[in-house]
Write a protein that holds these residues in place. Structure first.
Motif, PDB file in Angstrom:
ATOM      1  N   GLN A  10      34.389 100.715 101.848  1.00  0.00           N
ATOM      2  CA  GLN A  10      34.034  99.988 100.314  1.00  0.00           C
ATOM      3  C   GLN A  10      34.472 100.388  99.642  1.00  0.00           C
ATOM      4  OE1 GLN A  10      30.215  99.160 103.077  1.00  0.00           O
ATOM      5  NE2 GLN A  10      29.499  98.294 101.166  1.00  0.00           N
ATOM      6  N   LEU A  11      34.298 100.390  97.850  1.00  0.00           N
ATOM      7  CA  LEU A  11      34.653 101.128  97.013  1.00  0.00           C
ATOM      8  C   LEU A  11      33.420 102.136  96.422  1.00  0.00           C
ATOM      9  CD1 LEU A  11      36.460 102.330  94.727  1.00  0.00           C
ATOM     10  CD2 LEU A  11      35.816 100.160  93.957  1.00  0.00           C
ATOM     11  N   ALA A  24      30.469  95.772  93.134  1.00  0.00           N
ATOM     12  CA  ALA A  24      30.414  95.088  92.271  1.00  0.00           C
ATOM     13  C   ALA A  24      31.527  95.150  91.378  1.00  0.00           C
ATOM     14  CB  ALA A  24      28.644  94.697  91.495  1.00  0.00           C
ATOM     15  N   ALA A  25      32.047  95.953  91.219  1.00  0.00           N
ATOM     16  CA  ALA A  25      32.966  95.952  90.357  1.00  0.00           C
ATOM     17  C   ALA A  25      34.759  94.946  90.203  1.00  0.00           C
ATOM     18  CB  ALA A  25      34.455  97.507  89.765  1.00  0.00           C
ATOM     19  N   LEU A  26      34.786  95.304  91.600  1.00  0.00           N
ATOM     20  CA  LEU A  26      35.068  93.907  91.846  1.00  0.00           C
ATOM     21  C   LEU A  26      35.597  92.369  91.714  1.00  0.00           C
ATOM     22  CD1 LEU A  26      37.046  96.651  94.385  1.00  0.00           C
ATOM     23  CD2 LEU A  26      38.520  96.484  92.040  1.00  0.00           C
ATOM     24  N   MET A  38      42.251 100.070  96.449  1.00  0.00           N
ATOM     25  CA  MET A  38      42.283 100.820  95.931  1.00  0.00           C
ATOM     26  C   MET A  38      43.935 100.531  95.171  1.00  0.00           C
ATOM     27  SD  MET A  38      40.842 104.031  94.805  1.00  0.00           S
ATOM     28  CE  MET A  38      40.255 104.191  96.321  1.00  0.00           C
ATOM     29  N   ASP A  39      45.083 100.062  95.580  1.00  0.00           N
ATOM     30  CA  ASP A  39      46.102  99.456  94.663  1.00  0.00           C
ATOM     31  C   ASP A  39      45.105  98.952  93.350  1.00  0.00           C
ATOM     32  OD1 ASP A  39      48.170 100.961  95.486  1.00  0.00           O
ATOM     33  OD2 ASP A  39      48.801  98.496  96.663  1.00  0.00           O
ATOM     34  N   GLU A  40      44.722  97.542  93.401  1.00  0.00           N
ATOM     35  CA  GLU A  40      44.203  97.263  92.192  1.00  0.00           C
ATOM     36  C   GLU A  40      43.574  98.171  91.065  1.00  0.00           C
ATOM     37  OE1 GLU A  40      42.545  94.342  90.340  1.00  0.00           O
ATOM     38  OE2 GLU A  40      43.982  93.838  91.709  1.00  0.00           O
ATOM     39  N   VAL A  41      42.528  98.866  91.801  1.00  0.00           N
ATOM     40  CA  VAL A  41      41.778 100.044  91.087  1.00  0.00           C
ATOM     41  C   VAL A  41      43.107 101.332  90.149  1.00  0.00           C
ATOM     42  CG1 VAL A  41      40.086 101.876  90.687  1.00  0.00           C
ATOM     43  CG2 VAL A  41      39.249  99.727  92.797  1.00  0.00           C
ATOM     44  N   THR A  43      45.825 100.713  89.323  1.00  0.00           N
ATOM     45  CA  THR A  43      46.831  99.851  88.448  1.00  0.00           C
ATOM     46  C   THR A  43      46.361  99.354  87.479  1.00  0.00           C
ATOM     47  OG1 THR A  43      47.785  99.153  90.638  1.00  0.00           O
ATOM     48  CG2 THR A  43      48.554  97.261  88.752  1.00  0.00           C
ATOM     49  N   ASN A  44      45.222  99.148  87.970  1.00  0.00           N
ATOM     50  CA  ASN A  44      44.187  97.952  86.459  1.00  0.00           C
ATOM     51  C   ASN A  44      42.888  98.428  85.684  1.00  0.00           C
ATOM     52  OD1 ASN A  44      46.019  95.635  86.356  1.00  0.00           O
ATOM     53  ND2 ASN A  44      44.661  95.218  88.646  1.00  0.00           N
ATOM     54  N   TRP A  45      43.457 100.878  86.222  1.00  0.00           N
ATOM     55  CA  TRP A  45      42.710 101.376  86.096  1.00  0.00           C
ATOM     56  C   TRP A  45      41.752 100.969  84.901  1.00  0.00           C
ATOM     57  CZ3 TRP A  45      38.737 103.577  88.074  1.00  0.00           C
ATOM     58  CH2 TRP A  45      38.581 105.011  87.813  1.00  0.00           C
ATOM     59  N   ASP A  46      42.507 100.828  83.002  1.00  0.00           N
ATOM     60  CA  ASP A  46      42.107 100.792  82.502  1.00  0.00           C
ATOM     61  C   ASP A  46      40.633  99.502  82.119  1.00  0.00           C
ATOM     62  OD1 ASP A  46      43.429 102.785  81.131  1.00  0.00           O
ATOM     63  OD2 ASP A  46      44.766 101.514  80.044  1.00  0.00           O
TER      64      ASP A  46
END
Length: 303
Positions: A10-11, A24-26, A38-41, A43-46
């Motif tokens: 879990q994140l 919930a952020a995802l 983690m790649d999703e986080v 790559t799309n950090w902004d």
């Protein structure tokens, strides 16, 4: 922000000494592999960052010791390790910039066990290192722009088997790539919290006995140069991990039953792992001064 993966990947975010759930952020997204999360986080950090801040707002979280902290970057596309990248407290000249690839399947997390293989090694060593995680695709990056490509930083242990000869003598593959030989974490700290990665102190204890205690300012090739030069050779991609090397002067052996703890204070909780050797081999305890002297003299760091 100090990001973690915990329990069933879990994140979470470390906040006030607790782990706060940020799932919930995802938005209910599911991922085939933990690394995809983690790649999703990264790559799309902004876009993801404000959603994480909203998800953890008002939550107290749970105690660190009530969860299992995983490696924050479980299976990067590339795991690059800088070789002989310290001046050993100014006792040697900078070696030519070099590196080796370590197997991503060697990665383990906090509290996990590093298993020493049944290979004819002369000794096994601990090597605590500052590692950084790439935040965006980097090709032929200038040193001036290099730090813009860092997403964050994490603790890393480059576990090493010495004295296993390969076809041409010295073999990084046989010395470095064993499963469980790349402990990492527990937190991935975003770059905005580390204003100067060349001003950190790396420390390690073996069974609570002090070993390494060296500054990252002693790097022969600083992080800006590593990014610039490595990106000329191979494209660095979001989620790739680069370990920056070790000062060898407090290096020592690991053996069955040891508990290894490393920390860089700015990166949050210590990284703790256990050592298992099914063959029960033993070496003299303490700092391996002979090996440290060999490195100063210019001998290969992985003989």
């Amino acid at each position: 922000m100090k990001l973690v993966l915990y329990n069933d990947y879990q994140l979470g975010v470390l906040q006030n000494g607790n782990v706060v759930d940020a799932s919930a952020a995802l938005g209910g997204m599911t991922f085939r592999r933990p690394h995809d999360l983690m790649d999703e986080v990264i790559t799309n950090w902004d876009a993801v960052k404000p959603r994480i801040e909203s998800a953890i707002s008002g939550q107290a979280g749970v105690a660190l010791d009530s969860v299992r902290l995983r490696a924050p970057v479980p299976k990067p596309t590339k795991l690059i390790c800088a070789a002989v990248n310290y001046l050993e407290y100014g006792q040697r000249q900078a070696a030519r910039l070099d590196a080796f690839l370590k197997s991503p399947t060697a990665i383990i997390g906090n509290g996990d066990t590093c298993v020493l293989p049944p290979a004819p090694a002369s000794i096994f060593h601990h090597e605590p290192e500052l590692a950084f995680v790439v935040g965006k695709t980097a090709t032929n990056v200038s040193q001036e722009e290099a730090l813009d490509y860092v997403f964050g930083y994490t603790n890393f242990l480059d576990m090493s088997a010495r004295g296993i000869p390969g076809a041409l003598g010295n073999s990084f593959f046989l010395g470095k790539c064993w499963d469980t030989f790349a402990p990492m974490g527990p937190a991935l700290v975003t770059a905005d919290e580390i204003p100067d990665p060349q001003n950190l102190q790396v420390r390690l204890w073996n069974n609570d006995e002090a070993r390494h205690n060296f500054p990252t300012s002693d790097m022969a090739h600083p992080i800006r140069e590593l990014i610039s030069e490595f990106s000329r050779i191979t494209t660095l991609e979001p989620g790739d991990v680069v370990a920056t090397g070790v000062n060898h002067q407090e290096i020592g052996p690991v053996q069955d039953g040891d508990t290894i703890r490393m920390e860089i204070a700015e990166l949050g909780p210590s990284l703790v792992i256990h050592i298992s050797d099914p063959e029960g081999r033993e070496w003299p305890r303490g700092i391996d001064k002979e090996f440290g002297a060999m490195v100063i003299a210019g001998a290969p760091a992985n003989p």
